[in-house]
Motif scaffolding. Structure first.
Motif, mmCIF file in Angstrom:
data_model
loop_
_atom_site.group_PDB
_atom_site.id
_atom_site.type_symbol
_atom_site.label_atom_id
_atom_site.label_comp_id
_atom_site.label_asym_id
_atom_site.label_seq_id
_atom_site.Cartn_x
_atom_site.Cartn_y
_atom_site.Cartn_z
ATOM 1 N N UNK A 420 3.186 63.383 61.769
ATOM 2 C CA UNK A 420 1.722 63.813 61.979
ATOM 3 C C UNK A 420 1.297 64.852 61.150
ATOM 4 N N UNK A 421 2.167 65.938 60.709
ATOM 5 C CA UNK A 421 1.753 66.756 59.622
ATOM 6 C C UNK A 421 1.206 66.338 58.395
ATOM 7 N N UNK A 422 1.640 65.106 58.037
ATOM 8 C CA UNK A 422 1.276 64.448 56.786
ATOM 9 C C UNK A 422 -0.230 63.965 56.847
ATOM 10 N N UNK A 423 -0.815 63.958 57.905
ATOM 11 C CA UNK A 423 -1.846 63.221 58.123
ATOM 12 C C UNK A 423 -3.426 63.854 57.568
ATOM 13 N N UNK A 897 4.563 53.674 64.016
ATOM 14 C CA UNK A 897 5.715 54.307 64.988
ATOM 15 C C UNK A 897 5.220 55.282 65.731
ATOM 16 N N UNK A 898 4.605 56.254 65.229
ATOM 17 C CA UNK A 898 3.715 57.229 66.001
ATOM 18 C C UNK A 898 2.728 56.487 66.976
ATOM 19 N N UNK A 899 1.964 55.648 66.691
ATOM 20 C CA UNK A 899 1.052 55.181 67.856
ATOM 21 C C UNK A 899 1.839 54.241 68.827
ATOM 22 N N UNK A 900 3.166 53.929 68.412
ATOM 23 C CA UNK A 900 3.817 53.084 69.546
ATOM 24 C C UNK A 900 4.829 54.208 70.267
ATOM 25 N N UNK A 901 4.725 55.306 70.008
ATOM 26 C CA UNK A 901 5.563 56.474 70.356
ATOM 27 C C UNK A 901 5.030 56.620 72.079
ATOM 28 N N UNK A 902 5.724 56.143 73.117
ATOM 29 C CA UNK A 902 5.391 56.376 74.260
ATOM 30 C C UNK A 902 4.730 58.149 74.790
ATOM 31 N N UNK A 903 5.713 58.949 74.058
ATOM 32 C CA UNK A 903 5.341 60.201 74.271
ATOM 33 C C UNK A 903 3.851 60.844 73.778
ATOM 34 N N UNK A 904 3.188 59.829 73.161
ATOM 35 C CA UNK A 904 1.856 60.243 72.576
ATOM 36 C C UNK A 904 0.712 60.350 73.710
ATOM 37 N N UNK A 905 0.204 61.468 73.867
ATOM 38 C CA UNK A 905 -0.815 61.504 74.828
ATOM 39 C C UNK A 905 -2.029 60.812 74.378
ATOM 40 N N UNK A 906 -2.872 60.827 75.406
ATOM 41 C CA UNK A 906 -4.285 59.989 75.391
ATOM 42 C C UNK A 906 -5.111 60.819 74.393
ATOM 43 N N UNK A 907 -5.140 62.249 74.238
ATOM 44 C CA UNK A 907 -6.001 62.933 73.378
ATOM 45 C C UNK A 907 -5.650 62.742 71.785
ATOM 46 N N UNK A 908 -4.268 62.769 71.585
ATOM 47 C CA UNK A 908 -3.327 62.682 70.332
ATOM 48 C C UNK A 908 -3.838 61.199 69.788
ATOM 49 N N UNK A 909 -3.772 60.365 70.732
ATOM 50 C CA UNK A 909 -3.889 58.836 70.244
ATOM 51 C C UNK A 909 -5.463 58.817 69.722
ATOM 52 N N UNK A 910 -6.203 59.349 70.650
ATOM 53 C CA UNK A 910 -7.587 59.300 70.066
ATOM 54 C C UNK A 910 -8.127 59.943 68.943
ATOM 55 N N UNK A 911 -7.364 61.038 68.587
ATOM 56 C CA UNK A 911 -7.525 61.724 67.293
ATOM 57 C C UNK A 911 -7.103 60.830 66.197
ATOM 58 N N UNK A 912 -5.941 60.358 66.386
ATOM 59 C CA UNK A 912 -4.978 59.495 65.331
ATOM 60 C C UNK A 912 -6.127 58.293 65.084
ATOM 61 N N UNK A 913 -6.594 57.592 66.114
ATOM 62 C CA UNK A 913 -7.251 56.304 65.752
ATOM 63 C C UNK A 913 -8.695 56.843 65.132
ATOM 64 N N UNK A 914 -9.032 57.893 65.593
ATOM 65 C CA UNK A 914 -10.546 58.171 64.824
ATOM 66 C C UNK A 914 -10.236 58.628 63.369
ATOM 67 N N UNK A 915 -8.908 59.203 63.080
ATOM 68 C CA UNK A 915 -8.801 59.224 61.775
ATOM 69 C C UNK A 915 -8.478 58.084 60.951
ATOM 70 N N UNK A 916 -7.622 56.958 61.528
ATOM 71 C CA UNK A 916 -7.288 55.775 60.867
ATOM 72 C C UNK A 916 -8.976 55.234 60.772
#
Length: 1211
Positions: A420-423, A897-916
């Motif tokens: 995640x820090x590389x994003x 692998x990050x998106x498939x991580x079950x520990x990734x919470x909803x807010x983190x997922x929304x942020x990652x997808x918006x970046x993608x």
């Protein structure tokens, strides 16, 4: 007539080369994740992840000077889908808005005929996404509707406008860089032109005035002295000739990382201006031996600058925090705020700069701000990735350390989320530390960050023209299994570039010659002959180089051996149809005939041999008859032989016969020398026929010249058709079978080259003239298509060839090689129909429904216990699934692998997808929402009481926590106090300290007498504060008086009454209690939602910072942002943030039902069932429909029109 078909599927494309000087600023990196770059009159679309060109747009007639991607700061839906929209402007004043996926121009805009100086899309309006502002020389700014091409308004100014910059914090502020100074516009609006001419200011040097000089003892020495010399201030008076002016100013830009700051770029320094103080507060200066600047890009996520230098080096400078590091001992408390210091943290390697190779521009990814692309004048695009390494032990760099962020979205990073820090830049570097708010020591888990650049991709262009083209032999049934459509391009520097036209990528680059390549002839699918000639000496003799190149090994050797020194120049080389023989034609020397297979010279013609002006080999030969004769002879020999050994079994004899047959065929293919023919013409136009068979060369018939033809310049032969072209522009078509000829004058001048198209029965002819090219049908003897310099195109054609039976390839003097359809129109094509070498992650290439389906799929998968990236696990329509799977690939395995991580919470997922997805609107919303949802969940009190380590960075301005925001403003005023150089500056500092509530004695000498008297008798006049504020004093004076008696809430109300909404919000953040500040900001949010302002998206962010989550949910739902509303409510419920209202279940039910309908409309049936079931009573009816549809096996996904109609009826 025998029908012919296309040989191989090749896309129309353009291979680009060196750039024009006018292309220098024509580059942009959009939120869509793609780079647009101007190359002469074309526009390249580059995917930086895979380093490949995926589209070339051609419609401009002049050089492209500006390109701008549209912004993605809007909510995406079926009615407002993800789209690739680009605006480009050229040197003739034309602006074209493109649909990049289809390669078609959406609209064209023309106002004047001079180069567009600057342009940009407006992004703040929720209602309109199509507004484009452009600077038309010499002094006009025009606002256009980019969808229809309609001019909305036009405004002229007194000086020539060079560029402009918008204030990202206040859209009504616009700064124009002119030839004499800066013009500040404070009333910019999309609805009407600015009412006044703006405020014109100049740049002057304060140190030139004796009044501002300091005593000699106080003068600093060394580097500080050099920095002080370049201090400047803004004045309203035009400076003298000796003063510093804007003549050398290269760039002007508002800082996106903090409000009311601007940078001015000079060749040897960068000035950071505080616009409220009108004073320089920071200087980035280059030492005398340093390399000057070309460009600077300020970052938004962190207070950092990407700088491009004249040697092509990119440097990153990060603003030093005001909090001292743990190892620093501060003697003077004010030493920390002497000026803003931008420390050099990293730099990339420089390039080799020559007269023709110079760095032009650098662009950075606006989504992540950790990727950069350097554009070089020779056409190269160097892709740099900004990365880091961490260490718990500080290194001795001499600079204050940078630390990694504490967490991501308020949650500590887990082992599976280490990428995640590389994003992005703000996940690599922690926020700016503010003295008094942040601890100078790193927190638990924080590491020191060391930054570096890595070169991750390189795109190379063609070298400088001229070029020589030759396509490899065509596709046949015999070579279909191993055929590659290779194009050999001979260049002016002696190298031969081999391109694979299926992908458009460089297959091989071979350094073959020491001078310009003049011609290429293929001798097989994997080898070719090329020749080059040096510059003539005093006797007119040259050094000829004829090389044989094997592509498989890269081996090349001199085909003519030691021959080639001091002889007449080679005019052309021609390889026979069967690749057996080679004819080398010289300028003032008889031709040579070579055997290609053995590399031996068969014949050097006599000195009295006619001078050759044109030559061509005949496609007819006797190879088939020779093979038949040899086969018949061997069969006769086999019949005459008897079986000498009767003991041989029948199986052994059959095997032996097969081996003998194979051996005989191989001998036959190697030993046969078929008879071939070629024809040539002399200077008188007489046609000669020569027969070559083995070592035998026979002279054949001679045909007298045609009186209607001039000197023959070129010949081509296919089947029974022979075509001759002369220097006067005449074409002569010979039908050899019918013994007829027909001369056609084209009136185009010298016929440079003619070539028949490949394919049996294909009688199309490509003709090259001095001023263009034409395609002819030789059967009908009529022209099919034509291009002409100055009429259709603005480039001159240098060479031509066919690449398939229906596509031509043209080399032009603008440094490009174009593959075009037979009609020779634009080289643009549909991006979603191309077979790329490397798959591209770009959701914008998908259909609207497919893009939304993919986004919803990645955001949340509550129907499954395990998260998956395989969309086949979810029920979608077959056509939609095929479209997604064939046009998209998942970008990187670590992100996967990050998106498939079950520990990734909803807010983190929304942020990652918006970046993608490069979704600017989603990214802004989820950044603020993730922070405050978790903050209020941790503490149900106010944002001011959130732990100090988790505040938003100052780039969010008013949205930050009050304590952090107030402390930042205090630091800023202290810096202003140090930099003040006049009474006016001192007065402004005192006013700011007064508004901030710093009631200290040192500010009173700087106050006006009215404010002093008011402060002395404050106890007597508290009851009449409203009366005093309403006297003849100006609004600002009244606000200051109210702040003196701690009536800042009334001051905010007065500011809002008079339309000063931003000032009121600022004052509320720095002076009021949380409850009072909330009231002021809520009124501001209501104002932002009004129809005349129409900035509901900004109002939602303000309400998020106040914790008004129920109001946010209602607004999102009313604005039809159903996906964002449902996911936001789900996040609030998961984190325990209360939706404070009497009936939260009503909002939850409505949001979940509408989101379920949206999921059904885009094909996610399982998701629709789940969300409908969670909506309670409101979703019962929809749930029954979905279950019934699923049990009946019906198609759940309606058409897009049905979707729009159904969603339009949702309340």
């Amino acid at each position: 007539m025998i029908p012919y078909t296309v040989n191989i599927k090749l896309a129309a494309r353009t291979l680009t080369g060196t750039l024009n000087l006018q292309n220098k600023t024509a580059v942009d990196w959009g939120w869509q994740g793609l780079i647009a770059q101007g190359c002469h009159s074309s526009i390249l679309i580059i995917d930086p992840k895979t380093a490949q060109t995926i589209q070339v747009l051609e419609r401009h007639k002049a050089s492209v000077v500006k390109v701008k991607w549209s912004r993605e700061n809007y909510h995406h839906s079926l009615s407002s889908p993800y789209s690739l929209r680009l605006a480009s402007a050229d040197a003739a004043g034309k602006i074209i808005v493109w649909d990049v996926v289809s390669g078609m121009a959406h609209c064209e805009i023309q106002e004047h005929t001079k180069p567009i100086q600057d342009m940009d899309w407006l992004w703040t309006q929720d209602a309109s996404l199509d507004l484009l502002l452009a600077v038309h020389p010499p002094n006009y700014i025009v606002l256009w509707n980019g969808d229809t091409g309609t001019k909305l308004w036009k405004k002229s100014y007194a000086e020539n406008i060079l560029s402009f910059s918008f204030d990202l914090f206040e859209p009504s502020n616009l700064a124009l860089l002119t030839s004499e100074g800066i013009v500040f516009i404070t009333d910019f609006s999309h609805s009407k032109p600015p009412g006044s001419g703006g405020k014109k200011v100049y740049i002057a040097s304060p140190h030139s005035s004796p009044a501002h000089s300091k005593p000699a003892a106080a003068q600093p020495t060394g580097a500080k002295k050099a920095l002080n010399k370049v201090k400047v201030l803004i004045t309203n008076e035009k400076p003298t000739a000796e003063a510093v002016t804007l003549n050398d100013c290269l760039q002007l830009s508002y800082l996106p990382s903090k409000r009311n700051h601007m940078l001015l770029l000079y060749p040897r320094e960068i000035l950071i201006l505080d616009l409220e103080l009108s004073q320089t507060v920071g200087v980035v200066a280059i030492e005398r031996s340093g390399v000057p600047f070309i460009q600077v890009i300020p970052c938004a996520q962190r207070d950092a600058l990407y700088c491009l230098h004249e040697n092509g080096c990119i440097t990153l400078r990060v603003c030093r925090s005001t909090t001292p590091s743990p190892n620093e001992t501060v003697i003077d408390p004010e030493q920390n705020v002497q000026e803003l210091v931008y420390d050099l943290r990293s730099q990339c390697d420089a390039i080799r700069v020559t007269k023709t190779v110079r760095p032009y521009r650098v662009v950075i990814c606006p989504v992540n701000e950790n990727n950069a692309a350097l554009i070089v004048s020779d056409g190269r695009v160097m892709l740099w990735e900004f990365t880091y390494s961490t260490s718990f032990f500080p290194l001795s760099s001499g600079l204050p350390p940078l630390y990694s962020p504490v967490n991501f979205c308020g949650t500590p990073l887990l082992q599976n989320q280490k990428c995640i820090p590389d994003l992005s830049l703000n996940t690599m570097i922690g926020h700016s530390l503010i003295s008094g708010v942040d601890s100078p020591r790193p927190l638990a888990g924080q590491q020191e960050v060391h930054l570096k650049f890595l070169l991750t991709g390189l795109l190379s262009g063609l070298p400088l023209p001229p070029f020589s083209l030759r396509m490899c032999p065509p596709l046949t049934t015999k070579n279909i299994n191993h055929y590659q459509p290779l194009l050999a391009v001979g260049t002016s520097n002696g190298s031969v570039l081999v391109y694979n036209l299926t992908s458009g990528l460089l297959h091989k680059e071979l350094s073959v010659h020491s001078c310009e390549v003049r011609g290429i002839e293929w001798v097989s699918l994997t080898s070719f002959l090329s020749f080059a000639t040096s510059v003539p000496n005093n006797l007119g003799l040259v050094r000829n180089e004829l090389q044989h190149v094997d592509l498989r090994t890269g081996r090349c050797f001199a085909f003519r051996g030691e021959r080639g020194n001091d002889e007449p120049a080679i005019e052309m080389i021609k390889v026979s149809h069967l690749k057996q023989y080679l004819v080398v034609v010289f300028r003032d020397k008889p031709l040579e005939l070579w055997d290609v297979r053995t590399g031996t010279l068969l014949r050097e013609m006599a000195k009295n041999f006619p001078t050759v002006t044109a030559l061509e080999w005949s496609p007819s030969h006797n190879l088939k008859s020779l093979k038949k004769k040899q086969l018949a002879a061997r069969e006769a020999m086999a019949r005459q032989t008897t079986l000498a050994d009767a003991e041989q079994s029948s199986v052994e004899s059959s095997v032996i016969s097969l081996l003998q047959d194979a051996e005989s065929k191989s001998e036959m293919s190697q030993g046969i020398s078929a008879r071939e023919h070629f024809v040539f013409t002399d200077t008188d136009g007489q046609v000669y026929h020569i027969t070559v068979e083995g070592n035998t060369v026979k002279d054949g018939a001679r045909i007298p010249p045609d009186g209607s033809m001039g000197s023959i310049a070129c010949i081509t032969w296919k089947g029974d058709t022979l075509v001759l072209g002369d220097v006067d522009g005449n074409l002569n078509f010979w039908d050899l079978k019918a013994r007829l000829s027909r001369a056609v004058p084209t009136h185009r001048g010298w016929v440079k080259k003619i070539r028949f198209a490949p394919g049996k029965g294909n009688q199309k002819l490509l003709v090259m003239y001095t001023d263009g090219a034409e395609v002819w049908d030789t059967k009908e003897v009529q022209m099919v298509s034509s291009i002409r310099v100055g009429r259709n195109v603005n480039y001159r054609i240098l060479d031509i060839d066919w690449c398939t039976s229906d596509k031509v390839v043209l080399a032009s003097d603008d440094g490009c090689v174009r593959v075009l359809e037979m009609a020779m129109k634009s080289a643009s094509y549909r991006m979603d129909e191309q077979d790329l070498t490397d798959p591209v992650w770009c959701p914008y290439l998908l259909l609207p429904r497919a893009a939304l389906t993919l986004k919803a799929f990645l955001l949340l998968q509550p129907w499954s216990d395990t998260l998956t990236m395989d969309i086949t696990h979810v029920y979608v329509t077959a056509s939609l699934f095929c479209h997604i799977s064939s046009n998209i690939f998942f970008p990187l395995s670590d992100i996967k692998s990050v998106l498939q991580d079950p520990n990734l919470n909803l807010l983190q997922r929304c942020l990652l997808v918006s970046r993608l997805f490069g979704d600017e609107s989603d990214l802004q919303f989820w950044t603020v929402a993730a922070h405050y949802v978790q903050s209020f969940a941790q503490s149900c009190q106010t944002p001011a009481e959130v732990p100090q380590s988790s505040h938003l960075d100052i780039c969010h301005d008013i949205l930050c926590e009050s304590s952090f925001f107030q402390r930042f403003q205090l630091e800023r005023v202290r810096l202003q106090e140090v930099k003040r150089s006049s009474y006016e500056h001192t007065k402004k500092c005192a006013d700011q300290l007064l508004l901030l509530g710093q009631h200290t004695l040192q500010i009173f000498p700087y106050c006006t007498s009215v404010k002093l008297c008011f402060g002395v008798y404050v106890s007597l006049y508290q009851a009449a504060h409203k009366l005093f504020a309403g006297l003849h004093l100006c609004l600002l004076e009244g606000v200051q008086l109210l702040c003196l008696i701690d009536k800042a809430a009334d001051a905010c109300r007065y500011l809002q009454t008079y339309g000063e909404w931003n000032r009121a919000a600022w004052l509320a953040k720095v002076r009021l209690s949380p409850a009072e500040s909330s009231d002021v900001l809520k009124r501001w949010a209501e104002h932002l939602c009004s129809p005349q302002v129409n900035q509901k998206s900004k109002a939602i962010l303000v309400l998020l910072s106040l914790g008004c989550f129920h109001k946010v949910g209602e607004m999102l739902h009313s604005m039809r942002y159903f996906d964002r509303a449902a996911l936001f409510i789900e996040a609030c419920l998961k984190y325990g943030s209360s939706l404070t209202t009497a009936s939260p279940h009503k909002l939850i039910g409505a949001a979940f039902v509408d989101y379920a309908k949206l999921l059904r409309s885009i094909g996610l049936q399982q998701g629709a069932v789940l969300w409908a079931s969670r909506a309670g009573e409101a979703g019962k009816e929809l749930l029954d429909e979905l279950c019934q549809t699923e049990s009946m096996g019906l198609e759940p996904s309606p058409t897009e029109e049905e979707v729009d109609n159904s969603l339009g009826n949702v309340e």
